[in-house]
Enzyme design. Structure first.
Site, PDB file in Angstrom:
ATOM      1  N   ARG B  47       0.823  -1.211   0.000  1.00  0.00           N
ATOM      2  CA  ARG B  47       0.000   0.000   0.000  1.00  0.00           C
ATOM      3  C   ARG B  47       0.866   1.275   0.000  1.00  0.00           C
ATOM      4  O   ARG B  47       0.533   2.269   0.647  1.00  0.00           O
ATOM      5  CB  ARG B  47      -0.966  -0.013   1.190  1.00  0.00           C
ATOM      6  CG  ARG B  47      -2.370   0.446   0.800  1.00  0.00           C
ATOM      7  CD  ARG B  47      -3.330   0.482   2.013  1.00  0.00           C
ATOM      8  NE  ARG B  47      -3.666  -0.829   2.522  1.00  0.00           N
ATOM      9  CZ  ARG B  47      -3.908  -1.115   3.808  1.00  0.00           C
ATOM     10  NH1 ARG B  47      -3.852  -0.185   4.720  1.00  0.00           N
ATOM     11  NH2 ARG B  47      -4.223  -2.333   4.167  1.00  0.00           N
ATOM     12  N   ARG B  51      -3.574   6.550   0.806  1.00  0.00           N
ATOM     13  CA  ARG B  51      -4.092   7.737   1.465  1.00  0.00           C
ATOM     14  C   ARG B  51      -3.094   8.486   2.342  1.00  0.00           C
ATOM     15  O   ARG B  51      -3.347   9.628   2.721  1.00  0.00           O
ATOM     16  CB  ARG B  51      -5.320   7.397   2.299  1.00  0.00           C
ATOM     17  CG  ARG B  51      -6.552   7.107   1.449  1.00  0.00           C
ATOM     18  CD  ARG B  51      -7.809   7.136   2.297  1.00  0.00           C
ATOM     19  NE  ARG B  51      -8.137   8.483   2.692  1.00  0.00           N
ATOM     20  CZ  ARG B  51      -8.926   9.303   2.004  1.00  0.00           C
ATOM     21  NH1 ARG B  51      -9.497   8.897   0.901  1.00  0.00           N
ATOM     22  NH2 ARG B  51      -9.159  10.515   2.422  1.00  0.00           N
TER      23      ARG B  51
END
Lengths: 365, 365
Positions: B47, B51
């Protein structure tokens, strides 16, 4: 058992006589905890008193969970009813791992479908150093509940319990349930002194609370370290295990079986077996026969049916029970249980059948 | 690599040429995957595009996650930006494990702070047998995203990926994230034929989707079996491993490293190492040096810094990184990574520092 002083870093606990009598002591549950030969595989279920029971749900329409857990009479009613309903070989006190925090003056609530919520989480070292001393006299309702339960159980052994310090610390530091234990780990890594102090305070609380339950008649003690499996082997070994060893060392003179249980702790089994616990409770992930190879012959094992089996219908549950008994029934140091608590959706008659199957399984000599 | 037919239970996949060139093939990431000597420990982060990045959050004010993941140009932008920002040794395609379900006509959404939600969960055997065949031509946007990313990456290897069948099945059967996998386990135990059929359908999808990514230029494949750790050793061995072996067997002719990753799979390491994967990705629970002892020398290891370290401040993160490198840097079949994805609260400069520390660590000869 004579009164005994037990030292934990300078704190003294005065243990009274353990009650229970010979019927409890010769029960198949206690024999299995001690690895002695016995007639049938003993069985009980974590959370055997709870929301899956119609009788418990009826009580909960009138009382909150905490009201039940703070009333000696209701504690005993709920504790004993589960044994009567299921015909299991041990009772476990109806209580909650948060309850002894009453003795630290910590305010919390237990919210339906959420879990424990702590009003003022302990995030800074000052929060920890400012904790008041543990006052077990605020928990007389628990010990009275133990005594009343033991009286009603008439020879069925009662398991007292506490949360283990890491699991308790996780609620105190996070303020509630967590998936990451972010704040607890940050405290542990960045403020090891404060974390150590918190663990020590919780250790002292756990020891005194458990000793008082035994004094009131509990025949065994279980420590629930439900969330410790979130830690690495190294963190467990260096930061948690030393505290667990102190707890079990302090409780050893009580002369009762000491059960240590965790979820997702398959990487920690070897270390947990070195904690001084006399029984290890495991979840369903690791085969018990493999765990036996890791821990050796001198520690009892408890578990480990996947609780989801109970919801998956008769074929799945019978296959699950049989596979475990095929592997473990000949082991004298084995107690049947689930790998976690009874799900609230469980049909009580399924649990009754599981208990009966365990008792009917021929135990090889 | 020549075109190659690859048989999976009678299904044929036509693999085209794998792109990538010599710069990719001699990269330290690919060398470590193959256990070949190289100059520095390679590092990337699960990841790493997400975000925690200001640039990603800015994009997300204009596009949903699925809009990003369905646009070849945006896939490439996001994929490449993470590598540029962090100076890591591999890119991972910006996508989601749910995306290939587009090719099965399954409708789902990815909800912020919740996860994937499936519109019509597959609960009954009939739901499974009625699934339409996988149409990879509905996923051209992924493969175009791969090709565009590879072009822009100019020699940095790109990892393509898919969810592993059990993890995908858990979303399809539960309808969303789960803590207990109650419905999935019930299907698995009560309707083994339907469960097998579902796994087979997902295997075929995974193989074709991964092969297409390699054909478009991906230099390695990772299978995310994030939730398979909820299963017992026995269930994994009998009901999951055979499918994983088929997948890796089918992908082997592609000649790229095959990474297999799970969370809380410490009880399954020995079995996962027998799956045919060439790299095993582990979470932080098990020490990598101990895992090496279990899996032997012929499989590469990837991991396993606790992602919570990244949020716990400089002392904790440096200690965590150093401990791992001290144990693993001399192992030529080792890739540094986290034990799970980058938390969204992570300070990007911390991740940059971790990558730099890994590269600066003297690699013993």
């Amino acid at each position: 058992m004579p009164d005994k002083d037990c030292n934990l870093d300078g704190l003294c606990y005065n243990f009274g006589d353990a009650k229970g009598g010979s019927q409890v002591n010769t029960s198949r549950f206690l024999k299995a905890c001690r690895g002695e030969p016995h007639d049938q595989v003993p069985v009980w279920f974590m959370r055997q008193a709870g929301r899956y029971q119609p009788s418990y749900r009826a009580l909960r329409t009138r009382y909150t969970m905490l009201e039940l857990a703070r009333s000696p009479r209701l504690i005993a009613d709920v504790t004993v009813e589960a044994v009567r309903m299921l015909d299991v070989d041990a009772a476990i006190l109806f209580s909650d791992i948060m309850i002894p925090l009453d003795g630290l003056g910590i305010r919390y609530d237990i919210r339906e479908n959420v879990g424990p919520i702590v009003e003022s989480p302990l995030r800074r070292p000052a929060d920890i150093h400012g904790m008041p001393p543990f006052q077990s006299d605020r928990l007389e309702f628990v010990y009275e509940g133990v005594a009343l339960s033991v009286e009603k159980l008439a020879g069925v052994p009662l398991i007292g319990f506490a949360g283990a310090p890491f699991t308790l610390a996780s609620y105190l530091v996070e303020g509630g349930p967590s998936r990451t234990y972010q704040e607890t780990k940050a405290l542990m890594w960045n403020h090891p002194g404060a974390f150590y102090a918190l663990m020590e305070r919780l250790c002292a609380m756990v020891v005194e609370h458990c000793a008082n339950q035994v004094k009131a008649g509990a025949a065994a003690i279980q420590l629930f370290d439900s969330w410790v499996g979130a830690l690495s082997q190294e963190d467990y070994r260096t930061l948690i295990l030393p505290h667990m060893r102190k707890i079990f060392e302090a409780l050893k003179p009580l002369g009762v079986p000491l059960i240590y249980f965790g979820i997702g702790t398959q990487h920690l089994i070897a270390e947990m077996a070195r904690s001084g616990a006399t029984v290890l409770g495991l979840d369903w992930r690791t085969a018990l026969s493999q765990a036996r190879g890791v821990v050796g012959p001198s520690i009892a094992l408890m578990g480990n049916l996947d609780p989801q089996c109970l919801l998956a219908g008769p074929v799945a549950v019978q296959a699950g029970v049989t596979a475990i008994l095929d592997a473990m029934a000949r082991d004298d140091a084995y107690i049947f249980n689930l790998g976690h608590g009874v799900p609230k959706e469980t049909d009580p008659t399924v649990l009754q059948k599981v208990a009966a199957w365990v008792h009917q399984y021929p135990k090889p000599g």
